[in-house]
Write a protein that holds these residues in place. Structure first.
Motif, short mmCIF file in Angstrom:
data_model
loop_
_atom_site.label_atom_id
_atom_site.label_comp_id
_atom_site.label_asym_id
_atom_site.label_seq_id
_atom_site.Cartn_x
_atom_site.Cartn_y
_atom_site.Cartn_z
N LYS A 191 0.75 -0.84 0.04
CA LYS A 191 -0.04 -0.09 0.12
C LYS A 191 0.87 1.50 -0.43
O LYS A 191 0.31 1.50 -0.89
N PHE A 192 1.99 0.87 0.47
CA PHE A 192 2.63 2.39 1.49
C PHE A 192 3.51 2.81 -0.77
O PHE A 192 3.51 3.97 -1.35
N GLU A 193 3.62 1.68 -1.26
CA GLU A 193 4.43 1.90 -2.45
C GLU A 193 3.74 2.50 -3.65
O GLU A 193 3.93 3.10 -4.37
N PHE A 194 2.36 2.00 -3.44
CA PHE A 194 1.14 2.05 -4.47
C PHE A 194 0.87 4.05 -4.21
O PHE A 194 1.16 4.32 -5.14
N LEU A 195 0.79 4.49 -2.86
CA LEU A 195 1.20 5.20 -2.89
C LEU A 195 1.98 6.66 -3.38
O LEU A 195 1.63 7.81 -4.24
N ARG A 196 3.47 5.86 -2.76
CA ARG A 196 4.20 6.99 -3.92
C ARG A 196 4.69 6.54 -5.13
O ARG A 196 4.63 7.89 -5.66
N MET A 197 3.90 5.96 -5.70
CA MET A 197 4.01 4.94 -6.96
C MET A 197 3.24 6.63 -7.68
O MET A 197 3.03 7.10 -8.55
N MET A 198 1.60 6.24 -7.23
CA MET A 198 0.26 7.50 -8.20
C MET A 198 1.13 8.41 -7.58
O MET A 198 0.47 10.09 -7.99
N SER A 199 1.56 9.46 -6.17
CA SER A 199 2.62 10.20 -6.23
C SER A 199 3.23 11.21 -7.02
O SER A 199 3.46 11.89 -7.44
N LYS A 200 4.34 10.39 -8.34
CA LYS A 200 4.52 10.85 -8.64
C LYS A 200 4.98 10.19 -10.51
O LYS A 200 4.91 11.04 -11.16
N ALA A 201 3.62 9.71 -10.68
CA ALA A 201 2.79 9.25 -12.15
C ALA A 201 2.03 10.09 -12.63
O ALA A 201 1.13 10.89 -11.64
N GLU A 202 2.21 10.24 -13.49
CA GLU A 202 1.22 11.56 -14.32
C GLU A 202 -0.25 10.79 -14.06
O GLU A 202 -0.12 9.92 -15.16
N VAL A 203 -1.42 11.20 -13.61
CA VAL A 203 -2.70 10.54 -13.41
C VAL A 203 -3.63 11.91 -13.98
O VAL A 203 -2.95 13.19 -13.69
N PRO A 204 -5.10 10.85 -14.74
CA PRO A 204 -5.74 12.43 -14.98
C PRO A 204 -5.40 13.08 -13.71
O PRO A 204 -6.00 12.45 -12.80
N CYS A 205 -6.82 13.98 -14.11
CA CYS A 205 -7.58 14.37 -13.04
C CYS A 205 -8.78 13.73 -11.81
O CYS A 205 -8.81 13.75 -10.81
N SER A 206 -9.87 12.30 -13.06
CA SER A 206 -10.26 11.52 -12.45
C SER A 206 -10.08 10.41 -13.12
O SER A 206 -10.21 10.25 -13.97
N PRO A 207 -9.05 10.36 -12.37
CA PRO A 207 -8.59 8.69 -12.58
C PRO A 207 -9.42 7.60 -12.19
O PRO A 207 -10.19 7.63 -11.87
N PRO A 208 -9.37 5.83 -13.21
CA PRO A 208 -10.19 5.31 -13.22
C PRO A 208 -10.61 5.14 -11.70
O PRO A 208 -9.64 5.21 -10.07
N LYS A 209 -11.73 4.38 -11.12
CA LYS A 209 -12.04 4.11 -9.92
C LYS A 209 -11.14 2.58 -9.07
O LYS A 209 -11.01 2.86 -8.08
N ILE A 210 -10.76 2.21 -10.28
CA ILE A 210 -9.64 1.79 -9.60
C ILE A 210 -8.74 1.67 -8.73
O ILE A 210 -8.04 0.51 -8.09
N ILE A 211 -8.03 2.32 -9.35
CA ILE A 211 -7.14 3.34 -8.58
C ILE A 211 -7.16 3.45 -7.09
O ILE A 211 -6.43 2.83 -6.43
N SER A 212 -8.39 4.30 -7.06
CA SER A 212 -8.91 4.77 -5.69
C SER A 212 -8.75 3.36 -4.44
O SER A 212 -8.92 3.85 -2.95
N LYS A 213 -9.52 2.67 -5.18
CA LYS A 213 -10.68 1.38 -4.45
C LYS A 213 -8.88 0.67 -3.91
O LYS A 213 -8.61 0.08 -2.98
N ASN A 214 -7.21 0.76 -4.51
CA ASN A 214 -6.00 0.35 -4.44
C ASN A 214 -5.92 1.44 -2.29
O ASN A 214 -4.63 0.28 -2.11
N VAL A 215 -6.21 2.27 -2.01
CA VAL A 215 -5.69 2.99 -1.08
C VAL A 215 -6.25 2.55 -0.09
O VAL A 215 -7.82 2.44 0.63
#
Length: 215
Positions: A191-215
């Motif tokens: 979970k920590f690595e997921f949050l770290r990766m997403m903080s550095k990745a370029e994602v749309p303003c409204s990312p797919p719901k499957i991304i937020s479900k991983n938090v």
């Protein structure tokens, strides 16, 4: 009768959950299609000219044998690099086990080829929560003659090592991190690595719901 009804309700709930899960995967891969190929199928990625990438309208086929209608999840058209070759990439997310899935992939391949007459790259993404060896070939053969062997690429997420992707900032890899193979002790780190990766990745303003479900 009550037992039968409860079984039916559970079956309907399972079917709906699988359908909803596959829809989220479809949204994710559509949004990050290039990143998905880059992370998990680099050989495909390096040979594709993404300037020509375009989704094909949703493909719906009627299976006369089974008597139902089947919808192909992700079908993209593009070109090979440095070649004037148009090809189709078909990605099929699969969130539940199915003994004849490899045959179904062949059916999809056949229907697409019959309609478009273009080279096809078939890919399956297995996202169920247990390890299972899935056949990636479909054979038709006789003692006296071998008719065909159909192959498709596969991504068995539960058999994929999450540590192989944490050094990248690939949003597709980050979103699928929680579906990969890890132990209960590693859950917090994943979970920590997921949050770290997403903080550095370029994602749309409204990312797919499957991304937020991983938090």
């Amino acid at each position: 009768m009550q037992v039968i009804e409860r079984v039916r309700e559970r079956s309907d709930e399972t079917t709906y959950a699988a359908y909803h899960h596959d829809l989220l995967f479809k949204q994710l891969i559509h949004t990050f299609f290039e990143e998905f190929l880059e992370a998990f199928f680099p050989d495909v990625h390096q040979n594709i000219d993404f300037r020509y990438l375009s989704p094909i309208s949703e493909e719906v086929f009627t299976d006369l044998h089974e008597g139902d209608t089947r919808r192909l999840d992700i079908v993209m058209e593009t070109k090979l690099k440095d070649e004037d070759v148009i090809l189709i990439i078909h990605v099929e997310p699969q969130s539940y086990t199915q003994t004849n899935f490899h045959e179904r992939m062949y059916h999809y391949f056949s229907m697409l080829y019959n309609k478009y007459r273009k080279p096809i790259v078939p890919i399956a993404v297995f996202s169920y929560d247990h390890k299972r060896e899935e056949p990636t070939e479909f054979h038709m053969t006789f003692p006296f003659f071998h008719v065909l062997t159909f192959n498709f690429l596969a991504l068995p997420l539960k058999q994929t090592n999450w540590r192989d992707f944490i050094k990248s900032n690939n949003p597709a890899a980050a979103a699928l991190l929680s579906k990969m193979g890890y132990t209960e002790k590693e859950r917090t780190q994943v979970k920590f690595e997921f949050l770290r990766m997403m903080s550095k990745a370029e994602v749309p303003c409204s990312p797919p719901k499957i991304i937020s479900k991983n938090v």
